[in-house]
Design an enzyme around this catalytic site. Structure first.
Site, short mmCIF file in Angstrom:
data_model
loop_
_atom_site.label_atom_id
_atom_site.label_comp_id
_atom_site.label_asym_id
_atom_site.label_seq_id
_atom_site.Cartn_x
_atom_site.Cartn_y
_atom_site.Cartn_z
N HIS A 262 1.02 -1.21 -0.14
CA HIS A 262 -0.04 0.09 0.03
C HIS A 262 0.83 1.29 0.01
O HIS A 262 1.76 1.27 1.08
CB HIS A 262 -0.75 -0.04 1.16
CG HIS A 262 -1.82 1.00 1.22
ND1 HIS A 262 -3.17 0.61 0.35
CD2 HIS A 262 -2.13 2.30 1.42
CE1 HIS A 262 -4.10 1.84 0.73
NE2 HIS A 262 -3.52 2.74 1.11
N ALA A 263 0.55 2.04 -1.02
CA ALA A 263 1.53 3.35 -1.22
C ALA A 263 1.60 4.09 0.31
O ALA A 263 0.67 4.23 0.78
CB ALA A 263 1.10 4.14 -2.23
N HIS B 299 2.94 14.66 -0.73
CA HIS B 299 3.33 14.55 0.85
C HIS B 299 4.59 15.01 0.98
O HIS B 299 5.01 15.74 1.87
CB HIS B 299 3.12 13.04 1.28
CG HIS B 299 1.55 12.48 1.58
ND1 HIS B 299 0.74 13.33 2.23
CD2 HIS B 299 1.06 11.67 1.02
CE1 HIS B 299 -0.20 12.65 2.11
NE2 HIS B 299 -0.48 11.69 1.39
N GLU C 85 -3.53 15.61 2.16
CA GLU C 85 -3.90 14.76 0.98
C GLU C 85 -4.29 15.40 -0.06
O GLU C 85 -4.21 14.68 -1.06
CB GLU C 85 -5.00 14.07 1.79
CG GLU C 85 -4.97 13.21 2.95
CD GLU C 85 -3.76 12.11 2.79
OE1 GLU C 85 -3.15 11.66 3.64
OE2 GLU C 85 -3.44 11.79 1.66
N HIS D 287 -7.05 0.92 5.68
CA HIS D 287 -7.10 1.76 6.75
C HIS D 287 -7.61 1.48 7.90
O HIS D 287 -7.45 1.87 9.03
CB HIS D 287 -7.81 3.22 6.08
CG HIS D 287 -7.17 3.70 4.97
ND1 HIS D 287 -7.26 3.17 3.70
CD2 HIS D 287 -6.24 4.70 4.52
CE1 HIS D 287 -6.24 3.86 2.83
NE2 HIS D 287 -5.91 4.92 3.43
N HIS E 180 0.27 11.84 -6.13
CA HIS E 180 -0.31 11.98 -4.71
C HIS E 180 0.78 11.81 -3.72
O HIS E 180 1.08 12.78 -2.48
CB HIS E 180 -1.39 10.88 -4.50
CG HIS E 180 -2.25 11.13 -3.10
ND1 HIS E 180 -3.05 11.55 -2.70
CD2 HIS E 180 -1.60 10.53 -2.01
CE1 HIS E 180 -3.52 11.51 -1.58
NE2 HIS E 180 -2.39 11.02 -0.98
N GLU E 181 1.55 10.69 -3.69
CA GLU E 181 2.63 10.49 -2.68
C GLU E 181 3.71 11.61 -2.68
O GLU E 181 4.23 12.12 -1.79
CB GLU E 181 3.38 9.16 -2.95
CG GLU E 181 2.43 7.93 -2.85
CD GLU E 181 1.52 7.88 -1.68
OE1 GLU E 181 0.27 7.63 -1.60
OE2 GLU E 181 2.18 8.45 -0.60
N TYR F 217 -9.53 12.03 3.54
CA TYR F 217 -9.68 12.03 2.35
C TYR F 217 -10.88 12.77 1.56
O TYR F 217 -10.88 13.38 0.64
CB TYR F 217 -9.70 10.51 1.87
CG TYR F 217 -8.31 9.94 2.07
CD1 TYR F 217 -8.33 9.14 3.24
CD2 TYR F 217 -6.90 10.33 1.57
CE1 TYR F 217 -6.83 8.35 3.48
CE2 TYR F 217 -5.98 9.83 1.82
CZ TYR F 217 -5.75 8.90 2.79
OH TYR F 217 -4.60 8.43 3.15
#
Ligand SMILES: CC(=O)N[C@@H](CC(=O)O)C(=O)NC[C@H](CC1(C(=O)N[C@@H](Cc2ccc(O)cc2)C(=O)O)CCCC1)C(=O)O
Ligand SMILES: [Zn+2]
Length: 595
Positions: free
Chosen positions: A319-320, A353, A377, A484, A349-350, A494
């Site tokens: 999971h990323a 962060h 996010e 999650h 997305h990552e 999210y």
């Protein structure tokens, strides 16, 4: 008076240093476990949990003492008071044995999820990439049902008892620190300065529900045409036909629901493969876009130590995730990347962060987090909204420049594009809302273990209009099939992110001088757009989030105006298409074993 101020400042600086060491220890132990899942690394991680809990307790007590004592009143500037209040926000258990048990349960839950495999005819299927690909690509209801049910069979039942016990520890830790339960702690620690997060979220959902129901009605009609004996013309949609293991993102059934097939845009996935895109080149492309608007290059350590493909010969958490090691320039991404447009979005997305980690790295440790958890996010997804536009994909030659198209054809292409974005963004909204709707009620004890699964499916039906394709019971624990829940990662962030990312995008588009429909905006190379985001990111949590929101968008609250503007052309089209449809579904029928 000066040496009082000096001593207070020094004490706060020392506390931030100690907190940084705690975060670093937790990050390295967490990374070692998640990139090499062994009993030894699980044990080390639990031990670090116990050690850092002791240190955290000391900091919490120190902060509470400073906040209480008068002698420091004159030296506690508003900023210092804010820092101390954030130090005091914690749900750490009081004694080591409980911490150890809680950590062990957490690792066991995550191990079940990350190593679960489905066996069929002697072949083993992992979630990534095998079962994910079946859910994305298969058009055989029986095969989709097999993947959907099997994944739940190998995750939920093994977790259920452990999760019940884990929740008890979470609540005990929260109550040990003055909270009513873990839900109250989670809400306060992620969204301070928000008088009533749940009321706000409910109102935002009510505003977006009509838009979602239009999409739901249209997709149900198209799926009924594709699977006439599986999908009805009214009611809820069976959960296994939406192209995703949790029906949270419907982009993989785009070819089944595309409004104008002949006007379908170029197949990006095919184009990426034929242009020999690699995982590395996808990461470089993302970095290039961030830098083009004035954000930061990835550090050398990032390229050396990230895990961007699934390694051979060891169990990892695929999971990323993006990790801040609170140590010099050590920021990393962990993901089992494939070459596709969906993975390209995840890379952005990552990396969003990572950009945030770098933007606020010079802040005191207590401020090195998002203005609120949704901000963290929203960064990467906001950039993705620009990157994935037809305009930008033409700029990077993933869509060939076409000869002039007629006005009519252009309109059709825009509807196709907005449909694709709706399958990603609108489909997610009710899912993003219902996860913590369920979890807050579990933490508050209003959903009992004997009702975990029934309550889950009631919420899935109420908000998503989705129903299980095969009967469920309390022997199942379907929340456990979603990353999650066993990893205890928050989710309401999210839901909020999918709304504010359109506010950020709208503001950045305006700053870049964009004109025309919002959804066509590409702010590539616009430093005016990038500066809006970057200067706010640099503050981390130092600024209360309404101030941060105002600095970017001019508004101090979360509003659905931008996402509504973005999808306005599609809504009009959907209402026309759905004029003979029954919009919505009745809440009565979940597919559940009658006791
Ligand atoms: C140390 C640590 O844990 N770090 C945090 C980040 C931080 O707190 O700093 C972190 O890396 N969390 C992992 C999580 C991974 C993903 C995820 O779980 N996404 C949700 C919902 C969603 C779906 C589509 C989308 O476009 C955006 C969100 C899901 O897949 O259901 C999977 C791919 C996308 C993001 C993440 O990056 O948020
Ligand atoms: Zn994220």
């Amino acid at each position: 008076i000066d040496e009082v101020i000096q001593s207070c400042r020094q004490e706060l600086a020392d506390m931030n240093k100690e907190l940084g060491d705690i975060y670093a220890q937790q990050a390295y132990a967490g990374w070692n476990y998640r990139t090499n899942i062994t009993n030894e690394n699980a044990d080390k991680l639990s031990q670090v949990g116990v050690d850092t809990a002791r240190l955290t307790r000391k900091l919490i007590n120190q902060a509470r003492k400073l906040l209480k004592e008068d002698k420091h009143q004159q030296c506690l500037s508003p900023d210092m008071k804010r820092q101390l209040a954030l130090f005091a926000q914690d749900a750490t258990l009081k004694n080591d044995m409980d911490v150890r048990r809680q950590e062990d349960l957490h690792q066991e839950l995550q191990k079940i999820y990350s190593t679960a495999k489905v066996e069929r005819d002697g072949i083993f299927y992992s979630l990534e990439p095998q079962l994910t690909e079946v859910m994305a690509k298969s058009r055989e209801p029986d095969e989709l049902l097999w993947a959907w049910k099997s994944w739940r069979d190998v995750t939920g039942p093994a977790m259920k008892r452990k999760y019940e016990e884990y929740v008890r520890y979470l609540n005990e830790g929260a109550m040990d620190n003055g909270y009513q339960n873990y839900a109250e702690y989670w809400i306060e620690s992620q969204f301070d300065n928000t008088p009533d997060l749940e009321k706000m979220a409910e109102e935002l959902w009510e505003e977006l529900k009509p838009l979602y129901q239009q999409l739901h009605a249209y997709v149900r009609r198209r799926l009924h045409n594709a699977y006439p004996d599986v999908v009805g013309e009214t009611g809820a949609i069976p959960a296994h036909l939406l192209g995703n293991m949790w029906a949270q993102n419907w982009e993989n059934i785009y070819d089944l629901v595309v409004p104008y097939p002949y006007a379908k845009e170029h197949d990006i996935d095919k184009e990426m493969l034929s242009q020999k895109y690699t995982v590395e080149s996808m990461f470089k492309m993302a970095e290039h876009f961030f830098m083009s608007i004035g954000l930061y290059p990835m550090t050398q350590t990032f390229w050396q130590k990230s895990m961007i493909v699934k390694p051979e010969g060891r169990e990892v958490q695929c999971h990323a995730s993006a990790e801040d090691f609170y140590t010099e320039d050590d920021f990393r991404i962990k993901m089992c990347t494939g070459v596709s447009s969906e993975y390209l979005e995840t890379v952005h997305h990552e990396m969003g962060h990572i950009e945030y980690f770098m933007a606020y790295e010079d802040q005191p440790t207590i401020y090195r987090t998002g203005a609120n958890s949704a901000f963290h996010e929203a960064i990467g997804d906001t950039i993705s909204l620009s990157v994935m536009t037809t305009k930008h994909l033409k700029t990077v030659n993933l869509i060939p420049e076409k000869a002039h198209v007629s006005e009519a054809r252009n309109k059709e292409e825009n509807i196709n594009y907005l449909m694709k974005k709706a399958l990603i963004k609108l489909a997610f909204i009710p899912f993003g809302y219902m996860i913590d709707k369920w979890r807050f009620e579990v933490f508050r004890g209003r959903i009992k273990p004997s009702d975990y699964n029934r309550a889950w499916w009631e919420l899935r039906l109420k908000y998503q209009g989705i129903v299980a394709p095969v009967q469920r019971s309390e022997d199942d624990f379907d929340p456990g099939s979603k990353f999650h829940v066993p990893s205890n990662s928050p989710y309401i962030c999210y839901f909020v992110s999918f709304i504010i990312q359109f506010q950020f995008y709208d503001a950045m588009c305006q700053a870049s001088g964009h004109t025309g429909d919002l959804h066509t905006c590409d702010f590539y190379q616009s430093h005016a757009a990038g500066t809006l985001l970057r200067d706010v990111m640099a503050f981390g949590k130092k600024k209360p989030w309404p101030d941060a929101m105002e600095a970017i968008t001019g508004q101090r609250s979360i509003k659905t105006s931008a996402i509504n503007e973005y999808f306005a052309p599609l809504l009009e089209w959907l209402q026309e298409q759905n004029r003979n449809e029954i919009i919505g579904w009745d809440d009565a029928t979940i597919n559940f074993e009658t006791k």
